[in-house]
Design an enzyme around this catalytic site. Structure first.
Site, PDB file in Angstrom:
ATOM      1  N   CYS A  62      -8.426 -25.455  14.928  1.00  0.00           N
ATOM      2  CA  CYS A  62      -7.140 -24.908  14.412  1.00  0.00           C
ATOM      3  C   CYS A  62      -5.816 -25.358  15.016  1.00  0.00           C
ATOM      4  CB  CYS A  62      -6.972 -23.667  14.003  1.00  0.00           C
ATOM      5  SG  CYS A  62      -6.506 -22.513  15.408  1.00  0.00           S
ATOM      6  N   ASP A  82       1.118  -1.226   0.072  1.00  0.00           N
ATOM      7  CA  ASP A  82       0.106   0.078  -0.013  1.00  0.00           C
ATOM      8  C   ASP A  82       0.934   1.286  -0.049  1.00  0.00           C
ATOM      9  OD1 ASP A  82      -2.050   1.708  -0.037  1.00  0.00           O
ATOM     10  OD2 ASP A  82      -3.053   0.904   1.970  1.00  0.00           O
TER      11      ASP A  82
HETATM   12  N1  GUN Z   1      -6.322   1.184   3.360  1.00  0.00           N
HETATM   13  C1  GUN Z   1      -7.499   1.165   4.137  1.00  0.00           C
HETATM   14  N2  GUN Z   1      -8.431   2.086   3.216  1.00  0.00           N
HETATM   15  C2  GUN Z   1      -7.453   2.690   2.425  1.00  0.00           C
HETATM   16  C3  GUN Z   1      -7.910   3.360   1.124  1.00  0.00           C
HETATM   17  O1  GUN Z   1      -8.823   4.111   0.981  1.00  0.00           O
HETATM   18  N3  GUN Z   1      -6.979   3.645   0.123  1.00  0.00           N
HETATM   19  C4  GUN Z   1      -5.603   2.978   0.371  1.00  0.00           C
HETATM   20  N4  GUN Z   1      -4.482   3.216  -0.504  1.00  0.00           N
HETATM   21  N5  GUN Z   1      -5.173   2.079   1.214  1.00  0.00           N
HETATM   22  C5  GUN Z   1      -6.383   1.975   2.408  1.00  0.00           C
HETATM   23 ZN    ZN Z   2      -8.350 -21.918  16.395  1.00  0.00          ZN
END
Ligand code: GUN
Ligand code: ZN
Length: 633
Positions: free
Chosen positions: A265, A78
């Site tokens: 698990c 991200d």
């Molecule tokens: N992680 C949680 N929400 C978002 C979002 O709206 N955009 C991005 N890039 N990462 C996220």
């Molecule tokens: Zn478990």
């Protein structure tokens, strides 16, 4: 809209629905390798955190992000957008962070979109959306090897969600995340989440994976998958563990208040509850259990999708919390009939009044209006779940004979063997919604008839009409087959296809084949009662006035292959009837409207146009007619 999909990232073949555990590059609570050992094929980490820390940055730039976190599956990164939403700013430019993700060898990078929170003013949402779009346009040419994700924003303004998706769709992204929804999920606003997803999905290219950013609780996977979300990411497994919380597919328990470990698990089967509570590794053990619970639910959802039981699973899961149930009801407000396959493996199970909002029910209620009858008399009896006595009682030219089901409403006897009308199960003790369904639909359907006869059971439920006892109607095959044609292919199709036809019945009394003289026009598939046209049937479908059930392939060379009986790849389809649903029997025509093939659509109309890989229509034979019609699949 739920789907099991495949996509390739570098050398990694991934299957969706896919959950990406979040790896915090600053924490070694659970090494990525252990996450891989559980079975996760991909993870997500944060390139902004890596970039801001000199040590991490240098290591990532020299060794790559995979070796930095010690994971040899696919790694998505991200961009820092989340930090942007939390802290209001980030110290990097949108272009730099895209280039950085590429430089550290991320498999999937994300633009630095602006996550606009719910309920902000329209002006602010619009302004931030414009900025996200500017960044998106700048990011696309920067991408080299990695896949790039372009996030749909727009806050809770649904028209802006649509605009965002439409604009992002014009750019060449590989994935389309839906962003800015974490606050909705944190406050359990699942009804608003459903709206946001559906309005975003409407314009996201149908062939591209959709990532629901921040969706990490397994109790909502089934719902999100049914809405067409393919990828999820979970920080929940460790955030919850840190708070002493134990995740299940229906909610969250507090470890300190639990009496049993309701899970088998590897963690829960090798520790007692007491050990777990008192262990110094408590957070790690909880996080590992949470990962297992998460992984297991993804498998449950995938099985439900392929096994045909996703609606049932969604309805079960949505009963875990009233806010999820509210979301399910909102889902029922949307017209999703085009996504619903013509038939599914397995029966239709009524799980509660929300089942009446399923697209399969709405489709039936719309499609019975297609059936054209000359009869002036209507006979209605209450549907029975016991195996009916097939004694030849059914509609003819004078009497239109129907049962009334508490799930599907009026079911003309001609089409009772068509999925899902035969295979639907409900409790015998009817609830109010079911009795209301019976009354409403019986009344609606009866309005066009001169005389209406009802049986005792319906009368006791409040349906009005003359006494039906003693009425014995002998079924007419021609009436039956024309109704089947109308119901499946549209009003008037029955006459075009089957006027003057006769039926061949199996020993159990079921209609098997429809002939005109000695020519086979259609076969009735035993498993679901769907009509499978023969070549002659396809030729007759071509005569239908509207361009219904039609797929157009303009490429002349491709048409030649199709005429030999080859299947139609979606990428060659230039236009089609938008109302085609998966499993539809369609005809394939060339640019001039000439028949080149016929068969089963594997996708809906929108998808047939969007997909660039895979088969769109599985054909049933060659136009020369010398091969057998392939009915069972
Ligand atoms: N992680 C949680 N929400 C978002 C979002 O709206 N955009 C991005 N890039 N990462 C996220
Ligand atoms: Zn478990």
């Amino acid at each position: 809209m739920g789907r099991v999909g495949k996509f390739t990232v570098g050398e990694h073949r991934l299957e969706t629905p896919l959950i990406l555990p979040v790896i915090n590059p600053n924490s070694d609570l659970i090494p990525a390798k252990e996450i891989g050992d559980i079975g996760f094929k991909a993870v997500i980490t944060n390139s902004y955190i890596i970039c801001r820390n000199e040590g991490l940055r240098e290591e990532a730039l020299s060794k790559g992000v995979h070796r930095l976190i010690g994971f040899d599956g696919a790694v998505m990164t991200d961009s820092g957008s989340y930090q942007l939403s939390r802290y209001g700013e980030v110290e990097i430019t949108p272009d730099e962070i895209v280039e950085f993700q590429e430089a550290i060898g991320s498999d999937i990078g994300v633009i630095l979109d602006i996550p606009t929170p719910p309920e902000v003013s329209r002006a602010r949402a619009k302004r931030e959306l414009a900025e996200t779009l500017t960044r998106a346009k700048a990011a696309v040419p920067l991408r080299k090897k990695m896949l790039l994700a372009g996030t749909v924003q727009g806050s809770t303004h649904l028209d802006l969600r649509e605009e965002s998706a439409r604009e992002m769709a014009k750019l060449d992204f590989d994935l389309y995340p839906i962003g800015g929804v974490v606050p909705l999920m944190e406050s359990y606003r699942f009804a608003d989440l459903v709206r946001v997803i559906l309005h975003s999905k409407k314009y996201i290219p149908a062939d591209k994976p959709v990532h629901l950013f921040g969706a990490g609780h397994p109790m909502m996977f089934a719902l999100a998958a049914a809405l067409g979300c393919d990828i999820f990411d979970s920080a929940a497994y460790f955030l919850y563990a840190r708070d002493g919380r134990y995740i299940t597919s229906t909610g969250t328990l507090k470890l300190g208040e639990m009496n049993y470990l309701p899970c088998q698990c590897p963690i829960c089967s090798s520790h007692s509850l007491g050990e777990m509570k008192s262990s110094d590794d408590r957070v790690k053990l909880l996080a590992l259990h949470n990962l297992h619970a998460t992984f297991q639910e993804i498998k449950t959802v995938k099985e439900a999708i392929l096994g045909g039981g996703l609606w049932e699973l969604v309805e079960q899961r949505c009963r875990a919390h009233p806010r999820l149930l509210g979301a399910l009801r909102v889902l029922g407000e949307y017209p999703l009939e085009n996504c619903e396959p013509l038939s599914r493996p397995g029966a239709f199970f009524y799980t509660g009044s929300e089942s009446l909002l399923r697209p399969g029910v709405k489709r039936h209620l719309a499609r019975i209006n297609r059936i054209q009858t000359t009869a002036k008399n209507l006979v209605l009896t209450l549907h029975s779940q016991k195996i009916p006595d097939k004694s030849g009682f059914g509609s003819n030219e004078e009497y239109h004979v129907c049962t009334v089901s508490p799930v599907f409403g009026v079911m003309p006897s001609e089409i009772e063997e068509v999925y899902p009308l035969t295979q639907h199960l409900y409790p015998e003790t009817l609830d109010r919604c079911q009795t209301a369904m019976i009354k409403r639909e019986a009344r609606r359907y009866a309005s066009g008839f001169e005389r209406v006869f009802v049986d005792e059971s319906l009368r006791s439920l409040g349906v009005e009409g003359e006494d039906a006892s003693g009425i014995d109607v002998e079924m007419s095959t021609e009436v039956k087959v024309q109704a089947l044609g109308d119901y499946q292919f549209g009003a008037g199709a029955g006459e075009v296809l089957f006027k003057g036809c006769r039926g061949r019945y199996a020993r159990n009394g079921r209609l098997r084949q429809i002939f005109d003289g000695d020519t086979l026009v259609a076969t009735v598939r035993a498993s679901d009662g769907i009509l499978i046209p023969s070549l002659e049937g396809a030729r007759r479908l071509l005569k239908l006035p509207q361009q219904r059930n039609r797929v157009v392939v303009e490429d002349f060379e491709v048409c030649k292959y199709i005429m030999e009986g080859r299947s139609v790849f979606a990428k060659f389809i230039t236009s089609c009837d938008p109302e085609i649903v998966p499993g539809c029997e369609v005809i394939v025509v060339d640019g001039d409207g000439g028949l080149v093939g016929w068969g089963r659509a594997t996708l809906d109309g929108r998808e047939l146009l969007a997909f660039k890989v895979g088969v769109g229509v599985k054909t049933r034979g060659s136009l020369s007619g010398d091969s057998d019609v392939n009915v069972e699949e």
